[in-house]
Design a protein around this motif. Structure first.
Motif, short mmCIF file in Angstrom:
data_model
loop_
_atom_site.label_atom_id
_atom_site.label_comp_id
_atom_site.label_asym_id
_atom_site.label_seq_id
_atom_site.Cartn_x
_atom_site.Cartn_y
_atom_site.Cartn_z
N ASP A 139 45.19 31.57 49.90
CA ASP A 139 44.15 32.60 49.89
C ASP A 139 43.28 32.46 51.14
OD1 ASP A 139 42.39 34.57 49.15
OD2 ASP A 139 41.85 33.66 47.22
N ASP A 226 47.31 39.24 52.46
CA ASP A 226 46.47 38.43 51.57
C ASP A 226 47.36 37.65 50.60
OD1 ASP A 226 44.29 37.34 50.33
OD2 ASP A 226 43.56 39.20 49.44
N ILE A 275 40.48 45.37 45.10
CA ILE A 275 39.32 45.41 45.98
C ILE A 275 39.58 44.37 47.05
CG2 ILE A 275 36.83 45.06 46.16
CD1 ILE A 275 37.75 47.42 44.33
#
Ligand code: AHN
Ligand code: ZN
Length: 335
Positions: A139, A226, A275
């Motif tokens: 992450d 991501d 998001i």
């Protein structure tokens, strides 16, 4: 037209009348090789500084490391420093890092990902770890590791091929690698619900969407990466990406399938919306997608997500390779 027809027909004719009946149908990519060992090393180097949490020395030193690496690979680096506040009002200093290849070129694409790591392992199974900052190997670290390797490959291509290198052949085409800060500081699960708002995530990209690193800057489109480094990872066509930039999703998924990484880039409909930094880029007027890792076993976020297990031991080179090689395929086949 005539020569084009010849070019297509000749191999077929040869295959049908010659002794060798095997028609070669496999696609040959024009892109160079993405080295997953190298990308892995870049992830390990980031983690070695310690968690990249804002207002800490590890964060500052790793920011310098990232900027220096990109510069070493021939990019022009822009730093965008800004002040912001966490969900609870804590002031933080953030730094978006933009590494530009062909900074003057009008036709630009963005490849991005956040470089900060989450200050709290608030999804760890052991509650005693909920206030512990995470390494963020997957992450945060994985996206930057892939971007640094892409930059290294661009420089290698330029040095080995000179005038026939990709960038030399495409002077009007530029690439910006954007490392977002302060993505992963959204309100932790141990805080009051009241502060748990969408706007507490992605502070760096929010800032950039309002005020670019260069006045008037724009790009054709962006691809945000991501959590692209764990095992058991699959990428679905994320909802906001499909809403804002469906043709970019198609382009990236087609590229992956063309070069044999279809199993990582699923066409199944998962329907989820994230998001994430891509949303801020879209709000800023540039179509942008999110290539965000999902766990093949349980669906949802990777098993290490926001836990102390998000460390270098759980980084998987095959996933880094699938994503990195797909990015090179997209770049090298960009019209
Ligand atoms: C939220 O959890 C609100 N968004 C996921 C974005 C994220 C966090 N990506 C990595 N960490
Ligand atoms: Zn996160």
């Amino acid at each position: 037209m005539k020569s084009l027809l010849y070019g297509m027909l000749l191999p077929l004719l040869m295959a049908s009348c010659g002794g060798n009946r095997q028609v070669e149908t496999s696609y040959v990519s024009p892109a160079p090789v993405f080295d997953a060992d190298s990308a892995y090393l870049f992830v390990a180097e980031q983690c070695a500084f310690g968690p990249r949490v804002m207002n800490t020395a590890a964060h500052d030193v790793c920011g310098d490391y990232i900027a220096r690496k990109f510069e070493g690979y021939g990019a022009v680096v822009y730093n965008q420093w800004a002040d912001s506040k966490l969900y609870d009002g804590t002031p933080v200093r953030m730094r978006n890092i933009v590494a530009a290849f062909h900074p003057e070129a009008p036709a630009r694409i963005i490849i991005s990902g956040h470089w900060d790591s989450r200050p709290w392992a608030d999804h760890d199974r052991d509650e005693a770890n909920h206030h512990t900052p995470i390494d963020g190997a997957n992450d945060g670290g994985s996206s930057v590791g892939v971007m640094l390797e892409l930059a290294r490959v661009l420089q290698k291509d330029a040095m080995e091929k000179g005038d026939s290198s990709f960038l030399a052949q495409h002077p009007a085409f530029g690439i910006d690698f954007i490392c977002w800060d302060a993505e992963d500081c959204g309100t932790p699960s141990f805080a009051d619900d009241e502060g748990r708002h969408e706007s507490t995530w992605c502070l760096g990209s929010q800032y950039w969407a309002g005020k670019r690193h260069l006045e008037g800057y724009t790009a054709r489109y962006g691809i945000n990466l991501d959590m692209v480094g764990n095992g058991n990872t699959v990428f679905y066509r994320e909802g906001l990406s499909m809403a804002y930039a469906p043709s970019v999703v198609d382009k990236v998924w087609a590229a992956a399938h063309r070069i044999g990484y279809g199993k990582f880039f699923s066409y199944e409909d998962e329907g989820g919306q994230m998001i994430d930094d891509h949303l801020q880029v879209n709000r800023g007027g540039i179509p942008c997608i999110d290539v965000i890792g999902t766990d093949t076993r349980g669906g949802g976020f990777p098993a290490t997500w926001h836990t102390i297990d998000d460390n270098i031991e759980n980084i998987n080179k095959e996933t880094l390779k699938a994503v990195g090689q797909t990015m090179l395929e997209v770049i090298w086949t960009e019209p």
